[in-house]
Design a protein around this motif. Sequence first.
Motif, PDB file in Angstrom:
ATOM      1  N   ASP A 137      -7.518  -6.920   4.201  1.00  0.00           N
ATOM      2  CA  ASP A 137      -7.856  -6.519   2.794  1.00  0.00           C
ATOM      3  C   ASP A 137      -6.731  -6.865   1.960  1.00  0.00           C
ATOM      4  OD1 ASP A 137      -9.361  -3.268   3.772  1.00  0.00           O
ATOM      5  OD2 ASP A 137     -10.089  -5.376   3.674  1.00  0.00           O
ATOM      6  N   VAL A 138      -7.057  -6.971   0.408  1.00  0.00           N
ATOM      7  CA  VAL A 138      -5.883  -7.383  -0.540  1.00  0.00           C
ATOM      8  C   VAL A 138      -5.566  -5.977  -1.193  1.00  0.00           C
ATOM      9  CG1 VAL A 138      -5.516  -8.555  -2.444  1.00  0.00           C
ATOM     10  CG2 VAL A 138      -6.602  -9.522  -0.429  1.00  0.00           C
ATOM     11  N   VAL A 139      -4.499  -5.554  -1.330  1.00  0.00           N
ATOM     12  CA  VAL A 139      -4.203  -4.327  -2.247  1.00  0.00           C
ATOM     13  C   VAL A 139      -3.031  -5.002  -3.244  1.00  0.00           C
ATOM     14  CG1 VAL A 139      -4.624  -2.851   0.036  1.00  0.00           C
ATOM     15  CG2 VAL A 139      -2.126  -3.835  -0.295  1.00  0.00           C
ATOM     16  N   LEU A 140      -2.543  -4.017  -3.978  1.00  0.00           N
ATOM     17  CA  LEU A 140      -1.568  -4.294  -4.797  1.00  0.00           C
ATOM     18  C   LEU A 140      -0.284  -3.610  -4.730  1.00  0.00           C
ATOM     19  CD1 LEU A 140      -3.575  -4.222  -8.517  1.00  0.00           C
ATOM     20  CD2 LEU A 140      -2.658  -6.201  -7.226  1.00  0.00           C
ATOM     21  N   VAL A 141       0.820  -4.282  -4.971  1.00  0.00           N
ATOM     22  CA  VAL A 141       1.991  -3.567  -4.848  1.00  0.00           C
ATOM     23  C   VAL A 141       2.858  -3.837  -6.106  1.00  0.00           C
ATOM     24  CG1 VAL A 141       2.045  -3.574  -2.363  1.00  0.00           C
ATOM     25  CG2 VAL A 141       3.098  -5.426  -3.680  1.00  0.00           C
ATOM     26  N   LEU A 142       3.896  -3.163  -6.149  1.00  0.00           N
ATOM     27  CA  LEU A 142       4.833  -3.450  -7.186  1.00  0.00           C
ATOM     28  C   LEU A 142       5.975  -4.191  -6.569  1.00  0.00           C
ATOM     29  CD1 LEU A 142       5.560   0.372  -8.632  1.00  0.00           C
ATOM     30  CD2 LEU A 142       4.644  -1.513  -9.699  1.00  0.00           C
ATOM     31  N   VAL A 143       6.421  -5.285  -7.838  1.00  0.00           N
ATOM     32  CA  VAL A 143       7.331  -6.265  -7.416  1.00  0.00           C
ATOM     33  C   VAL A 143       8.496  -6.297  -8.387  1.00  0.00           C
ATOM     34  CG1 VAL A 143       5.968  -7.421  -5.621  1.00  0.00           C
ATOM     35  CG2 VAL A 143       5.913  -8.275  -8.190  1.00  0.00           C
ATOM     36  N   ASP A 144       9.482  -6.983  -8.136  1.00  0.00           N
ATOM     37  CA  ASP A 144      10.573  -7.380  -9.044  1.00  0.00           C
ATOM     38  C   ASP A 144       9.914  -8.475 -10.031  1.00  0.00           C
ATOM     39  OD1 ASP A 144      14.080  -8.100  -8.966  1.00  0.00           O
ATOM     40  OD2 ASP A 144      12.584  -8.214 -10.753  1.00  0.00           O
ATOM     41  N   GLY A 147       7.340 -12.698 -13.868  1.00  0.00           N
ATOM     42  CA  GLY A 147       7.321 -11.793 -14.991  1.00  0.00           C
ATOM     43  C   GLY A 147       6.306 -10.566 -14.765  1.00  0.00           C
ATOM     44  N   ALA A 148       5.459 -10.729 -13.823  1.00  0.00           N
ATOM     45  CA  ALA A 148       4.698  -9.590 -13.542  1.00  0.00           C
ATOM     46  C   ALA A 148       4.884  -8.594 -12.720  1.00  0.00           C
ATOM     47  CB  ALA A 148       3.418 -10.039 -12.915  1.00  0.00           C
ATOM     48  N   THR A 149       4.816  -7.470 -12.989  1.00  0.00           N
ATOM     49  CA  THR A 149       5.391  -6.106 -12.190  1.00  0.00           C
ATOM     50  C   THR A 149       4.493  -5.773 -10.882  1.00  0.00           C
ATOM     51  OG1 THR A 149       4.127  -4.506 -13.357  1.00  0.00           O
ATOM     52  CG2 THR A 149       6.251  -5.185 -13.999  1.00  0.00           C
ATOM     53  N   GLU A 150       3.293  -6.503 -10.844  1.00  0.00           N
ATOM     54  CA  GLU A 150       2.565  -6.230  -9.860  1.00  0.00           C
ATOM     55  C   GLU A 150       1.861  -7.318  -8.950  1.00  0.00           C
ATOM     56  OE1 GLU A 150       0.101  -2.749 -11.732  1.00  0.00           O
ATOM     57  OE2 GLU A 150      -1.112  -4.340 -11.135  1.00  0.00           O
ATOM     58  N   ALA A 151       1.746  -7.321  -7.710  1.00  0.00           N
ATOM     59  CA  ALA A 151       1.466  -8.577  -6.937  1.00  0.00           C
ATOM     60  C   ALA A 151       0.262  -8.144  -5.784  1.00  0.00           C
ATOM     61  CB  ALA A 151       2.792  -9.199  -6.285  1.00  0.00           C
ATOM     62  N   PRO A 152      -0.603  -9.263  -5.435  1.00  0.00           N
ATOM     63  CA  PRO A 152      -1.519  -8.957  -4.289  1.00  0.00           C
ATOM     64  C   PRO A 152      -0.554  -8.911  -3.057  1.00  0.00           C
ATOM     65  CG  PRO A 152      -1.784 -10.965  -5.079  1.00  0.00           C
ATOM     66  CD  PRO A 152      -0.921 -10.638  -6.044  1.00  0.00           C
ATOM     67  N   ALA A 153      -1.149  -8.133  -2.048  1.00  0.00           N
ATOM     68  CA  ALA A 153      -0.759  -8.296  -0.796  1.00  0.00           C
ATOM     69  C   ALA A 153      -1.659  -8.125   0.215  1.00  0.00           C
ATOM     70  CB  ALA A 153       0.473  -6.766  -0.539  1.00  0.00           C
ATOM     71  N   VAL A 154      -1.407  -8.761   1.358  1.00  0.00           N
ATOM     72  CA  VAL A 154      -2.637  -8.917   2.250  1.00  0.00           C
ATOM     73  C   VAL A 154      -2.075  -7.941   3.520  1.00  0.00           C
ATOM     74  CG1 VAL A 154      -3.979 -10.061   4.116  1.00  0.00           C
ATOM     75  CG2 VAL A 154      -3.400 -11.124   1.689  1.00  0.00           C
ATOM     76  N   VAL A 155      -3.186  -6.868   3.842  1.00  0.00           N
ATOM     77  CA  VAL A 155      -2.524  -5.832   4.677  1.00  0.00           C
ATOM     78  C   VAL A 155      -2.742  -6.557   6.227  1.00  0.00           C
ATOM     79  CG1 VAL A 155      -3.529  -3.852   5.962  1.00  0.00           C
ATOM     80  CG2 VAL A 155      -3.739  -4.163   3.555  1.00  0.00           C
ATOM     81  N   THR A 156      -1.629  -6.390   6.665  1.00  0.00           N
ATOM     82  CA  THR A 156      -1.434  -7.004   8.214  1.00  0.00           C
ATOM     83  C   THR A 156      -1.284  -5.872   9.277  1.00  0.00           C
ATOM     84  OG1 THR A 156       0.889  -6.868   7.698  1.00  0.00           O
ATOM     85  CG2 THR A 156      -0.037  -9.003   7.127  1.00  0.00           C
ATOM     86  N   ARG A 157      -1.179  -4.754   8.783  1.00  0.00           N
ATOM     87  CA  ARG A 157      -1.162  -3.353  10.012  1.00  0.00           C
ATOM     88  C   ARG A 157      -1.612  -2.404   9.326  1.00  0.00           C
ATOM     89  NH1 ARG A 157       1.172  -2.131  15.392  1.00  0.00           N
ATOM     90  NH2 ARG A 157       0.374  -0.048  15.385  1.00  0.00           N
ATOM     91  N   VAL A 158      -2.771  -1.548   9.764  1.00  0.00           N
ATOM     92  CA  VAL A 158      -2.812  -0.459   9.297  1.00  0.00           C
ATOM     93  C   VAL A 158      -2.519   0.773  10.324  1.00  0.00           C
ATOM     94  CG1 VAL A 158      -4.673   1.136   8.818  1.00  0.00           C
ATOM     95  CG2 VAL A 158      -5.062  -1.308   8.200  1.00  0.00           C
ATOM     96  N   TRP A 159      -1.561   1.550   9.806  1.00  0.00           N
ATOM     97  CA  TRP A 159      -1.018   2.673  10.540  1.00  0.00           C
ATOM     98  C   TRP A 159      -1.723   3.928  10.527  1.00  0.00           C
ATOM     99  CZ3 TRP A 159       2.400   1.550  13.708  1.00  0.00           C
ATOM    100  CH2 TRP A 159       3.456   0.267  13.435  1.00  0.00           C
ATOM    101  N   ASN A 160      -2.474   4.205   9.293  1.00  0.00           N
ATOM    102  CA  ASN A 160      -3.715   5.202   8.923  1.00  0.00           C
ATOM    103  C   ASN A 160      -4.226   4.873   7.947  1.00  0.00           C
ATOM    104  OD1 ASN A 160      -1.946   6.600   7.156  1.00  0.00           O
ATOM    105  ND2 ASN A 160      -0.527   7.418   8.741  1.00  0.00           N
ATOM    106  N   GLU A 161      -5.058   6.001   7.550  1.00  0.00           N
ATOM    107  CA  GLU A 161      -5.783   5.596   6.232  1.00  0.00           C
ATOM    108  C   GLU A 161      -4.921   5.339   5.046  1.00  0.00           C
ATOM    109  OE1 GLU A 161      -8.603   8.954   6.438  1.00  0.00           O
ATOM    110  OE2 GLU A 161      -7.262  10.131   4.992  1.00  0.00           O
ATOM    111  N   THR A 162      -3.704   5.990   5.010  1.00  0.00           N
ATOM    112  CA  THR A 162      -2.604   5.809   3.659  1.00  0.00           C
ATOM    113  C   THR A 162      -1.647   4.751   3.932  1.00  0.00           C
ATOM    114  OG1 THR A 162      -1.742   7.810   4.309  1.00  0.00           O
ATOM    115  CG2 THR A 162      -3.703   7.948   2.907  1.00  0.00           C
ATOM    116  N   GLY A 199      10.146   1.059  -9.371  1.00  0.00           N
ATOM    117  CA  GLY A 199      11.506   1.412  -8.416  1.00  0.00           C
ATOM    118  C   GLY A 199      11.068   1.742  -6.884  1.00  0.00           C
ATOM    119  N   THR A 200       9.868   2.066  -6.815  1.00  0.00           N
ATOM    120  CA  THR A 200       9.265   2.546  -5.332  1.00  0.00           C
ATOM    121  C   THR A 200       8.622   1.368  -4.686  1.00  0.00           C
ATOM    122  OG1 THR A 200       9.202   4.726  -6.624  1.00  0.00           O
ATOM    123  CG2 THR A 200       7.996   4.472  -4.242  1.00  0.00           C
TER     124      THR A 200
END
Length: 143
Positions: free
Chosen positions: A73-80, A86-101, A131-132
């Motif tokens: 799945d593709v999610v969004l994360v904060l990045v530098d 220049g963008a503060t968000e980037a897509p990220a591909v889930v590589t491991r699911v630990w639990n529902e959150t 910053g998180t």
Amino acid sequence: MPIPTTRELAEVAYAAYGTSTGHKNYQGLPMPAWSELTDRIQLAWIEATAAVVTTTLVGLTGVSDSPIPDVGDVVLVLVDPAENNGATEAPAVVTRVWNETTVNARVLHDGPRQSWRTSLVYRETLDGTEGTPAIWTWPGGGN
């Protein structure tokens, strides 16, 4: 019947593309089998499929949040922004699911850099979480 994973749907999409083109790629060459594709090409098909699925679900339900992420799945994360054109968000591909959150993911920066994030925790929105680095949300999740 169980709901197919994003990866399984990507394989279906790849097979359908092959059927529609006589199993030729965009250059007219024979298409390799899914298992022969590089990880990068498989990931591109998975990401494209995830975008279609997300758009379809949002259109059908009006709800963009799915309760449990899946690998691929593709999610969004904060990045530098300095590392992301220049963008503060980037897509990220889930590589491991630990639990529902909580998930691990590979971040796809807008540029040559890619990075890994571990133990990312879900939030409905990325607003106020600057910053998180250990936060993820669904695309369209309030930002």
